[in-house]
Design a protein around this motif. Structure first.
Motif, PDB file in Angstrom:
ATOM      1  N   CYS A 185       1.093  -2.625  -6.390  1.00  0.00           N
ATOM      2  CA  CYS A 185       0.509  -2.894  -5.064  1.00  0.00           C
ATOM      3  C   CYS A 185      -0.498  -4.040  -5.090  1.00  0.00           C
ATOM      4  O   CYS A 185      -0.947  -4.485  -4.033  1.00  0.00           O
ATOM      5  CB  CYS A 185      -0.229  -1.655  -4.541  1.00  0.00           C
ATOM      6  SG  CYS A 185       0.826  -0.221  -4.331  1.00  0.00           S
TER       7      CYS A 185
ATOM      8  N   VAL B   9      -6.731   8.098   1.932  1.00  0.00           N
ATOM      9  CA  VAL B   9      -6.317   7.274   3.069  1.00  0.00           C
ATOM     10  C   VAL B   9      -5.077   6.481   2.676  1.00  0.00           C
ATOM     11  O   VAL B   9      -4.870   6.193   1.495  1.00  0.00           O
ATOM     12  CB  VAL B   9      -7.416   6.264   3.505  1.00  0.00           C
ATOM     13  CG1 VAL B   9      -8.595   6.977   4.150  1.00  0.00           C
ATOM     14  CG2 VAL B   9      -7.872   5.387   2.347  1.00  0.00           C
ATOM     15  N   ALA B  10      -4.276   6.130   3.661  1.00  0.00           N
ATOM     16  CA  ALA B  10      -3.146   5.230   3.406  1.00  0.00           C
ATOM     17  C   ALA B  10      -3.710   3.840   3.129  1.00  0.00           C
ATOM     18  O   ALA B  10      -4.545   3.342   3.885  1.00  0.00           O
ATOM     19  CB  ALA B  10      -2.220   5.205   4.605  1.00  0.00           C
ATOM     20  N   LEU B  11      -3.262   3.249   2.050  1.00  0.00           N
ATOM     21  CA  LEU B  11      -3.660   1.879   1.736  1.00  0.00           C
ATOM     22  C   LEU B  11      -2.619   0.932   2.333  1.00  0.00           C
ATOM     23  O   LEU B  11      -1.474   1.327   2.577  1.00  0.00           O
ATOM     24  CB  LEU B  11      -3.758   1.700   0.223  1.00  0.00           C
ATOM     25  CG  LEU B  11      -4.807   2.618  -0.430  1.00  0.00           C
ATOM     26  CD1 LEU B  11      -4.797   2.449  -1.939  1.00  0.00           C
ATOM     27  CD2 LEU B  11      -6.198   2.326   0.133  1.00  0.00           C
ATOM     28  N   ALA B  12      -3.032  -0.313   2.556  1.00  0.00           N
ATOM     29  CA  ALA B  12      -2.126  -1.260   3.220  1.00  0.00           C
ATOM     30  C   ALA B  12      -2.405  -2.674   2.739  1.00  0.00           C
ATOM     31  O   ALA B  12      -3.486  -2.952   2.203  1.00  0.00           O
ATOM     32  CB  ALA B  12      -2.307  -1.167   4.738  1.00  0.00           C
TER      33      ALA B  12
ATOM     34  N   SER C 127      -5.716   6.441  -2.592  1.00  0.00           N
ATOM     35  CA  SER C 127      -4.550   6.615  -1.710  1.00  0.00           C
ATOM     36  C   SER C 127      -4.256   8.083  -1.423  1.00  0.00           C
ATOM     37  O   SER C 127      -3.390   8.392  -0.603  1.00  0.00           O
ATOM     38  CB  SER C 127      -3.313   5.925  -2.294  1.00  0.00           C
ATOM     39  OG  SER C 127      -2.859   6.612  -3.446  1.00  0.00           O
TER      40      SER C 127
ATOM     41  N   ASP D 109      -5.992  -4.765   2.058  1.00  0.00           N
ATOM     42  CA  ASP D 109      -7.146  -3.958   1.632  1.00  0.00           C
ATOM     43  C   ASP D 109      -7.774  -4.566   0.382  1.00  0.00           C
ATOM     44  O   ASP D 109      -7.069  -5.019  -0.523  1.00  0.00           O
ATOM     45  CB  ASP D 109      -6.726  -2.511   1.329  1.00  0.00           C
ATOM     46  CG  ASP D 109      -6.462  -1.715   2.599  1.00  0.00           C
ATOM     47  OD1 ASP D 109      -6.609  -2.264   3.708  1.00  0.00           O
ATOM     48  OD2 ASP D 109      -6.114  -0.527   2.472  1.00  0.00           O
TER      49      ASP D 109
ATOM     50  N   GLY E 265       0.818  -1.209   0.000  1.00  0.00           N
ATOM     51  CA  GLY E 265       0.000   0.000   0.000  1.00  0.00           C
ATOM     52  C   GLY E 265       0.847   1.252   0.000  1.00  0.00           C
ATOM     53  O   GLY E 265       1.936   1.271  -0.581  1.00  0.00           O
ATOM     54  N   GLY E 266       0.320   2.270   0.670  1.00  0.00           N
ATOM     55  CA  GLY E 266       1.031   3.542   0.737  1.00  0.00           C
ATOM     56  C   GLY E 266       0.056   4.697   0.599  1.00  0.00           C
ATOM     57  O   GLY E 266      -1.156   4.505   0.497  1.00  0.00           O
ATOM     58  N   ARG E 267       0.631   5.899   0.633  1.00  0.00           N
ATOM     59  CA  ARG E 267      -0.152   7.127   0.429  1.00  0.00           C
ATOM     60  C   ARG E 267       0.254   7.757  -0.891  1.00  0.00           C
ATOM     61  O   ARG E 267       1.419   7.659  -1.282  1.00  0.00           O
ATOM     62  CB  ARG E 267       0.173   8.163   1.501  1.00  0.00           C
ATOM     63  CG  ARG E 267      -0.150   7.754   2.906  1.00  0.00           C
ATOM     64  CD  ARG E 267       0.364   8.820   3.874  1.00  0.00           C
ATOM     65  NE  ARG E 267       0.409   8.307   5.236  1.00  0.00           N
ATOM     66  CZ  ARG E 267      -0.630   8.362   6.073  1.00  0.00           C
ATOM     67  NH1 ARG E 267      -1.754   8.926   5.702  1.00  0.00           N
ATOM     68  NH2 ARG E 267      -0.530   7.840   7.280  1.00  0.00           N
ATOM     69  N   ASP E 268      -0.681   8.446  -1.521  1.00  0.00           N
ATOM     70  CA  ASP E 268      -0.382   9.190  -2.761  1.00  0.00           C
ATOM     71  C   ASP E 268       0.397   8.334  -3.759  1.00  0.00           C
ATOM     72  O   ASP E 268       1.454   8.727  -4.250  1.00  0.00           O
ATOM     73  CB  ASP E 268       0.398  10.477  -2.424  1.00  0.00           C
ATOM     74  CG  ASP E 268      -0.437  11.426  -1.587  1.00  0.00           C
ATOM     75  OD1 ASP E 268      -1.646  11.583  -1.892  1.00  0.00           O
ATOM     76  OD2 ASP E 268       0.101  12.001  -0.621  1.00  0.00           O
ATOM     77  N   ILE E 269      -0.153   7.168  -4.021  1.00  0.00           N
ATOM     78  CA  ILE E 269       0.490   6.240  -4.952  1.00  0.00           C
ATOM     79  C   ILE E 269       0.223   6.734  -6.384  1.00  0.00           C
ATOM     80  O   ILE E 269      -0.931   6.916  -6.764  1.00  0.00           O
ATOM     81  CB  ILE E 269      -0.077   4.812  -4.770  1.00  0.00           C
ATOM     82  CG1 ILE E 269       0.165   4.333  -3.332  1.00  0.00           C
ATOM     83  CG2 ILE E 269       0.519   3.853  -5.786  1.00  0.00           C
ATOM     84  CD1 ILE E 269      -0.668   3.113  -2.934  1.00  0.00           C
TER      85      ILE E 269
END
Ligand code: MN
Length: 228
Positions: A101, A188-191, A185, A194, A89-93
């Protein structure tokens, strides 16, 4: 660490041809991602940015099967959707890196209390109880992307008691999987763990008790539920 009550169960999905399972963290859903479905709902299919809602992870029903007709509705609708299972995941992908991902893909049904959703829309109230109720997210086994690649086209279909209801193509998605991940993303931060339901093509409709629903996506899998 000791818990004062039994720890909640971790929801998980089987993986095609594997004994290992895919553990579920969050379930994200995209609204209005096929223009023909937006039109049938009375909306304007212009390419607005995608919007999102969620379901609890324990609403997932692995492999479908029998599902109790939910309370508080008399207009339960089916929405067949491509489900994306994230391995990272991550943020602002960025969209260009988003498919890295993806662990795999599955077939899901976004069960919807359409009568409650319409009421909430009218009143400007949250959709949650129209979308995130118990057993509202039957999902097939996960097909690893290492086996199926990243589908950009392919039939997506659903039938009720043998009669075609929904038939579309993944190529009709307004926002493709990479773009959905990029937009989501930003919020919210994806992980890992998900799931993302990516929207439904036209043909949504009501299910009655006893209905047998079959659906599938070319190259990904099939899913069956029975309303009891
Ligand atoms: Mn949906």
């Amino acid at each position: 660490m000791a818990f004062v009550i039994p720890a909640p169960h971790v929801a998980a999905l089987p993986i095609v041809d594997s004994d290992a399972q895919f553990p579920i963290r969050r379930v994200h859903c995209v609204g209005k991602n096929y223009a023909d479905h937006v039109r049938e709902m009375g909306g304007d299919p212009e390419r607005n940015p995608p919007f999102f809602f969620g379901k609890p992870s324990d609403a997932v029903v692995p492999l479908g099967g029998e599902i109790a007709y939910p309370p508080m509705t008399s207009n339960l609708h089916h929405e067949v959707e491509l489900v994306v299972a994230l391995g990272s995941g991550g943020r602002d992908i960025p969209a260009g890196k988003a498919l890295d991902c993806v662990y795999g893909y599955a077939v899901g049904i976004d069960l919807t209390r359409r009568d409650l959703q319409a009421k909430y829309k009218d009143k400007g109230q949250p959709w949650e109880m129209a979308k995130g109720f118990d057993q509202s997210a039957p999902v097939s086994a996960v097909m690893p992307a290492s086996r199926c690649g990243h589908p950009v086209a392919g039939a997506i279909w659903l039938s009720v008691d043998g009669v075609d209801r929904q038939r579309g193509d993944l190529a009709q998605m307004t926002w493709n999987v990479a773009e959905v991940i990029a937009h989501l993303s930003a919020y919210v931060a994806l992980a890992p763990g998900d799931l993302i339901f990516t929207g439904t093509p036209a043909g949504v409709g009501a299910l009655v008790r006893g209905a047998r629903v079959r659906c599938g996506i070319e190259g990904i899998g099939e899913l069956e539920i029975v309303l009891v």
